[in-house]
Design a protein around this motif. Structure first.
Motif, short mmCIF file in Angstrom:
data_model
loop_
_atom_site.label_atom_id
_atom_site.label_comp_id
_atom_site.label_asym_id
_atom_site.label_seq_id
_atom_site.Cartn_x
_atom_site.Cartn_y
_atom_site.Cartn_z
N SER A 1 48.44 -16.88 -68.65
CA SER A 1 46.98 -16.81 -68.84
C SER A 1 46.54 -15.44 -69.32
O SER A 1 47.17 -14.43 -69.01
N LYS A 2 45.41 -15.46 -70.04
CA LYS A 2 44.81 -14.19 -70.46
C LYS A 2 43.37 -14.13 -69.97
O LYS A 2 42.71 -15.17 -69.84
N THR B 1 46.95 -10.17 -70.80
CA THR B 1 47.75 -11.15 -70.05
C THR B 1 47.77 -10.75 -68.58
O THR B 1 47.50 -9.60 -68.21
N SER B 2 48.13 -11.71 -67.74
CA SER B 2 48.28 -11.41 -66.31
C SER B 2 49.28 -10.28 -66.10
O SER B 2 49.09 -9.42 -65.23
N ASP B 3 50.35 -10.29 -66.88
CA ASP B 3 51.36 -9.22 -66.78
C ASP B 3 50.73 -7.85 -67.04
O ASP B 3 50.95 -6.90 -66.28
N ALA B 4 49.95 -7.77 -68.13
CA ALA B 4 49.35 -6.48 -68.50
C ALA B 4 48.36 -6.02 -67.43
O ALA B 4 48.29 -4.83 -67.09
N ILE B 5 47.61 -6.97 -66.87
CA ILE B 5 46.63 -6.60 -65.83
C ILE B 5 47.35 -6.12 -64.57
O ILE B 5 47.00 -5.08 -63.99
N ALA B 6 48.36 -6.87 -64.17
CA ALA B 6 49.09 -6.49 -62.94
C ALA B 6 49.77 -5.13 -63.13
O ALA B 6 49.75 -4.28 -62.22
N ASP B 7 50.34 -4.89 -64.31
CA ASP B 7 50.99 -3.59 -64.58
C ASP B 7 49.97 -2.46 -64.49
O ASP B 7 50.22 -1.42 -63.89
N ARG B 8 48.82 -2.70 -65.11
CA ARG B 8 47.77 -1.65 -65.12
C ARG B 8 47.28 -1.36 -63.69
O ARG B 8 47.06 -0.21 -63.33
N ILE B 9 47.15 -2.42 -62.90
CA ILE B 9 46.70 -2.21 -61.51
C ILE B 9 47.71 -1.33 -60.76
O ILE B 9 47.35 -0.40 -60.04
N MET B 10 48.99 -1.62 -60.95
CA MET B 10 50.01 -0.82 -60.26
C MET B 10 49.94 0.65 -60.69
O MET B 10 50.23 1.55 -59.91
N GLU B 11 49.53 0.88 -61.95
CA GLU B 11 49.42 2.27 -62.42
C GLU B 11 48.24 3.00 -61.78
O GLU B 11 48.31 4.21 -61.56
N LEU C 1 32.77 -16.13 -62.41
CA LEU C 1 33.13 -17.52 -62.08
C LEU C 1 32.82 -18.49 -63.21
O LEU C 1 32.71 -19.69 -63.00
N LEU C 2 32.67 -17.95 -64.42
CA LEU C 2 32.58 -18.83 -65.59
C LEU C 2 33.98 -19.43 -65.83
O LEU C 2 34.73 -19.62 -64.89
N GLY C 3 34.35 -19.65 -67.03
CA GLY C 3 35.62 -20.33 -67.33
C GLY C 3 36.87 -19.63 -66.82
O GLY C 3 37.95 -20.22 -66.76
N TRP C 4 36.75 -18.36 -66.42
CA TRP C 4 37.93 -17.60 -66.01
C TRP C 4 38.55 -18.15 -64.73
O TRP C 4 39.68 -17.77 -64.39
N GLN C 5 37.85 -19.02 -64.02
CA GLN C 5 38.44 -19.62 -62.81
C GLN C 5 39.83 -20.19 -63.12
O GLN C 5 40.71 -20.18 -62.27
N ARG C 6 39.99 -20.68 -64.34
CA ARG C 6 41.28 -21.27 -64.74
C ARG C 6 42.40 -20.24 -64.78
O ARG C 6 43.57 -20.57 -64.60
N ALA C 7 42.03 -18.98 -65.06
CA ALA C 7 43.06 -17.97 -65.31
C ALA C 7 43.45 -17.19 -64.05
O ALA C 7 44.52 -16.56 -64.02
N TYR C 8 42.61 -17.18 -63.04
CA TYR C 8 42.90 -16.32 -61.87
C TYR C 8 44.20 -16.70 -61.13
O TYR C 8 44.92 -15.80 -60.68
N PRO C 9 44.50 -17.99 -60.95
CA PRO C 9 45.73 -18.30 -60.21
C PRO C 9 46.96 -17.63 -60.80
O PRO C 9 47.81 -17.11 -60.07
N ASP C 10 47.05 -17.62 -62.12
CA ASP C 10 48.22 -17.01 -62.76
C ASP C 10 48.30 -15.52 -62.40
O ASP C 10 49.38 -14.99 -62.12
#
Ligand code: SF4
Length: 285
Positions: free
Chosen positions: A2-3, A93-103, A123-132
């Motif tokens: 997800s992005k 992407t979820s990967d990029a967000i998680a990496d940035r958070i760790m930084e 809570l608009l359409g992004w609800q679909r992307a949060y689980p990833d």
């Protein structure tokens, strides 16, 4: 994978509501169903402050989100939803967000930090992307999430189920909070579109929910009282905060004490906006 279209991703101190003072990662998604151009304006008038900024941006004057000027009227996070600034919010992407958070978090791992998913309207359409994102291995030690929402978006059944599972494992001791900043008429939005008690009551099935009303005048408080009555009538059981208007220090300083006194007098909670006196509400705070 997800992005998410991300307006801002930063580490700061939560300045408002239940988690005031808690070290927090802010994930600001792009997009909102409102404009809230009435904030800081005489009743019935709408702010035009962003028009000039958008005009300058058309000439490519602003290269990054943080270059944009702050505003003293209207929505203080205008660039997180106004399409004229969407080029400043990348799809990540979820990967990029998680990496940035760790930084950006101290010790590069989740300890006492809490995650604030804000907007725009998160809570608009992004609800679909949060689980990833939340299932990403680098997010496994996260214990607390707040959704900062305007309280108008229903949770999809899939997302409700997901959040129930995310928080439900006893060993996790996880918490989900919905900080609902319901928009009163001073925002410029229509009551019947902004005050939706049934939507907010449904959030209580998933987590802790509180209401937060931005107050500048006695009329705002009278509106807040009507809104509170409507939420209570629908069965809302959470706490209620009053918060001073003011995305810039001069406006905030005019009414923060009055709003605190008003909250005390009426047995309600006061929420500061710590990011204003501490950091002048600059981007990334
Ligand atoms: S709901 Fe929030 S983000 Fe959306 S326009 Fe209003 S103040 Fe801005």
């Amino acid at each position: 994978m997800s992005k998410l279209k991300i307006a801002e991703l930063f580490y700061s101190v939560q300045g408002e509501g239940r988690y005031m003072g808690v070290p927090s990662v802010f994930l600001r998604t792009f997009g909102c169903n409102f404009k809230c151009a009435g904030f800081g304006m005489p009743r019935g008038e709408l702010s035009k402050e962003v028009e000039e900024i958008a005009h300058i941006h058309q000439k490519m004057e602003y290269k990054k989100y943080e270059d944009l000027p702050l505003v003293s009227t209207g929505c203080d996070s205008y660039a997180s939803w106004d399409p004229r600034f969407k080029d400043l919010s990348p799809m990540l992407t979820s990967d990029a967000i998680a990496d940035r958070i760790m930084e950006i978090i101290p010790f590069n791992e989740w300890r006492d930090e809490h995650l604030v998913i804000t907007g725009g309207e998160p809570l608009l359409g992004w609800q679909r992307a949060y689980p990833d994102l939340l299932d990403h291995p680098k997010m496994k030690d996260l214990k607390e999430i707040t959704f900062e929402t305007n309280g108008t978006q229903k949770l999809t059944q899939d997302f409700k189920n997901y959040l129930g599972v995310w928080k439900g494992l006893p060993r996790n001791k996880r918490e989900i909070t919905f900080s609902v900043s319901a928009k009163l008429p001073c925002s410029g939005e229509k009551w019947e579109e902004a005050i939706l008690p049934e939507v907010v009551c449904e959030y209580e099935e998933v987590g802790t929910v509180y209401l937060k009303f931005v107050i500048a005048t006695e009329q705002d408080f009278a509106d807040a009282e009507c809104a509170i009555a409507a939420y209570r009538k629908a069965g809302f059981t959470g706490h209620v905060y009053l918060m001073p208007v003011g995305g810039v220090e001069s406006v905030y300083a005019l009414n923060n004490k009055n709003v605190a006194l008003l909250a005390m007098k009426n047995g309600l909670r006061y929420s500061d906006r710590l990011q204003v006196p501490l950091f002048k509400n600059e981007w990334g705070t």
